[in-house]
Motif scaffolding. Structure first.
Motif, PDB file in Angstrom:
ATOM      1  N   GLN A  68      57.705 -58.078  69.312  1.00 61.71           N
ATOM      2  CA  GLN A  68      57.118 -58.605  70.492  1.00 61.71           C
ATOM      3  C   GLN A  68      56.166 -59.909  69.690  1.00 61.71           C
ATOM      4  O   GLN A  68      56.203 -60.689  70.414  1.00 61.71           O
ATOM      5  CB  GLN A  68      56.173 -57.628  71.126  1.00 61.71           C
ATOM      6  CG  GLN A  68      56.985 -56.350  71.569  1.00 61.71           C
ATOM      7  CD  GLN A  68      55.959 -55.281  72.224  1.00 61.71           C
ATOM      8  OE1 GLN A  68      54.923 -55.789  72.696  1.00 61.71           O
ATOM      9  NE2 GLN A  68      56.000 -53.993  72.088  1.00 61.71           N
ATOM     10  N   ALA A  69      55.531 -59.474  68.494  1.00 62.43           N
ATOM     11  CA  ALA A  69      54.715 -60.432  68.109  1.00 62.43           C
ATOM     12  C   ALA A  69      55.367 -61.563  67.355  1.00 62.43           C
ATOM     13  O   ALA A  69      55.154 -62.733  67.185  1.00 62.43           O
ATOM     14  CB  ALA A  69      53.504 -59.886  67.088  1.00 62.43           C
ATOM     15  N   ALA A  93      58.098 -52.766  68.164  1.00 62.58           N
ATOM     16  CA  ALA A  93      56.654 -53.366  68.470  1.00 62.58           C
ATOM     17  C   ALA A  93      56.604 -54.576  67.736  1.00 62.58           C
ATOM     18  O   ALA A  93      56.002 -55.495  68.330  1.00 62.58           O
ATOM     19  CB  ALA A  93      55.816 -52.366  68.184  1.00 62.58           C
ATOM     20  N   GLY A 151      57.580 -63.270  70.173  1.00 62.53           N
ATOM     21  CA  GLY A 151      56.820 -63.868  71.099  1.00 62.53           C
ATOM     22  C   GLY A 151      55.599 -64.814  70.878  1.00 62.53           C
ATOM     23  O   GLY A 151      55.069 -65.719  71.347  1.00 62.53           O
ATOM     24  N   ARG A 152      55.102 -64.705  69.367  1.00 60.06           N
ATOM     25  CA  ARG A 152      54.074 -65.193  68.885  1.00 60.06           C
ATOM     26  C   ARG A 152      53.963 -66.032  67.493  1.00 60.06           C
ATOM     27  O   ARG A 152      53.148 -66.362  67.193  1.00 60.06           O
ATOM     28  CB  ARG A 152      52.713 -64.558  69.214  1.00 60.06           C
ATOM     29  CG  ARG A 152      52.196 -64.320  70.532  1.00 60.06           C
ATOM     30  CD  ARG A 152      51.161 -63.224  70.777  1.00 60.06           C
ATOM     31  NE  ARG A 152      51.876 -61.942  71.081  1.00 60.06           N
ATOM     32  CZ  ARG A 152      51.583 -60.937  70.548  1.00 60.06           C
ATOM     33  NH1 ARG A 152      50.666 -60.812  69.639  1.00 60.06           N
ATOM     34  NH2 ARG A 152      52.342 -59.821  70.982  1.00 60.06           N
ATOM     35  N   ASP A 206      49.214 -56.453  69.833  1.00 65.24           N
ATOM     36  CA  ASP A 206      48.927 -57.233  71.201  1.00 65.24           C
ATOM     37  C   ASP A 206      48.048 -58.582  70.520  1.00 65.24           C
ATOM     38  O   ASP A 206      47.920 -59.342  71.297  1.00 65.24           O
ATOM     39  CB  ASP A 206      48.454 -56.622  72.339  1.00 65.24           C
ATOM     40  CG  ASP A 206      49.258 -55.691  73.021  1.00 65.24           C
ATOM     41  OD1 ASP A 206      50.804 -55.918  72.702  1.00 65.24           O
ATOM     42  OD2 ASP A 206      49.118 -54.771  73.667  1.00 65.24           O
TER      43      ASP A 206
END
Length: 255
Positions: free
Chosen positions: A149-150, A146, A153-154, A110
């Motif tokens: 997601q990064a 997992a 997403g980023r 996250d």
């Protein structure tokens, strides 16, 4: 042109040696986060990177994996994990050049941001397309679930160290569609978009020489080995030869 036989263990060491000098990894080590997700190839990568940082103490490749492929002798569960996972150390998470021991991708995903890097091994490789896929045994998608997601997403960079021994001839999208269909048995398969990094990339980045897979296989410890034909300027080929000679006696991976 010269030809060289390289065993799977030596291939892992070769890939690891080259990734120490990867520009994105060097940048993340200087100012950012590097996550090396546990896996057999990544164990060699972690070893080389931690050595370069002078922080190898406390690290061992011996249990640095979650799922693993072994001969069918009953040591692993249906998900591909050892029945006894005693000693699993977690992933290697390095923040601003400092190894944060005991953390995993799940602890830091996250907080990852653009400029950070995730290293994740793969199980299948389409060589011409430089496309890789990962076996999935976990019902929630495991560590790659997992990591994505990064990555998506980023814009965290995903690098996929994978040996040429894992080459397949079928389109990975088609394979995953069939393996993931209801009623199919065994692991699922997830093609992922990232920077695939193989032995050919390692030799090119370290020496400038070009390589081509020309044959494979062997017995008595050479199972899974590859023959690479290396070409280029004379000094590049000599450099590649010295590089391969420095790793070609790498011991076989054992539990």
């Amino acid at each position: 042109m010269k030809q060289f036989l390289i065993t799977p263990a030596a291939c892992k060491r070769l890939i690891a040696r080259a990734l120490v000098d990867h520009p994105s990894i060097k940048s993340a080590l200087k100012s950012g986060t590097l996550v090396i997700i546990a896996g057999t190839t990544n164990g060699y990568v972690a070893e080389e990177i931690l050595t370069s940082l002078g922080q190898l103490g406390g690290f061992s490749r011996e249990r640095f994996f979650r799922g693993i492929v072994l001969p069918p002798v009953g040591l692993t569960s249906k998900s591909g994990r050892l029945k006894d996972e005693t000693g699993f150390p977690g992933d290697v998470v390095i923040v601003d050049g400092v190894w944060k021991k005991g953390l995993t991708i799940f602890d830091v995903v996250d907080d990852l941001k653009e400029g950070d890097v995730i290293l994740k091994g793969a199980n299948a490789l389409q060589i011409p397309e430089k496309k890789a896929a990962i076996y999935i045994g976990h019902p929630q998608g495991g560590t790659i679930g997992a990591a994505l997601q990064a990555v998506v997403g980023r814009r965290v960079r995903l690098i996929l160290p994978v040996g040429l021994e894992k080459r397949v001839s079928t389109d990975l999208d088609d394979l995953s569609l069939r393996l993931n269909s209801p009623g199919a048995e065994g692991p699922r398969l997830l093609p992922v978009v990232g920077e695939v990094f193989t032995e050919t990339d390692a030799i090119c980045s370290l020496t400038g020489a070009q390589t081509e897979l020309v044959a494979a296989g062997g017995v008595a410890g050479a199972e899974g080995s590859i023959w690479l034909a290396v070409s280029g300027k004379p000094q590049q080929v000599v450099h590649a030869e010295k590089l391969i000679e420095s790793i070609y006696r790498e011991p076989q991976f054992i539990l």
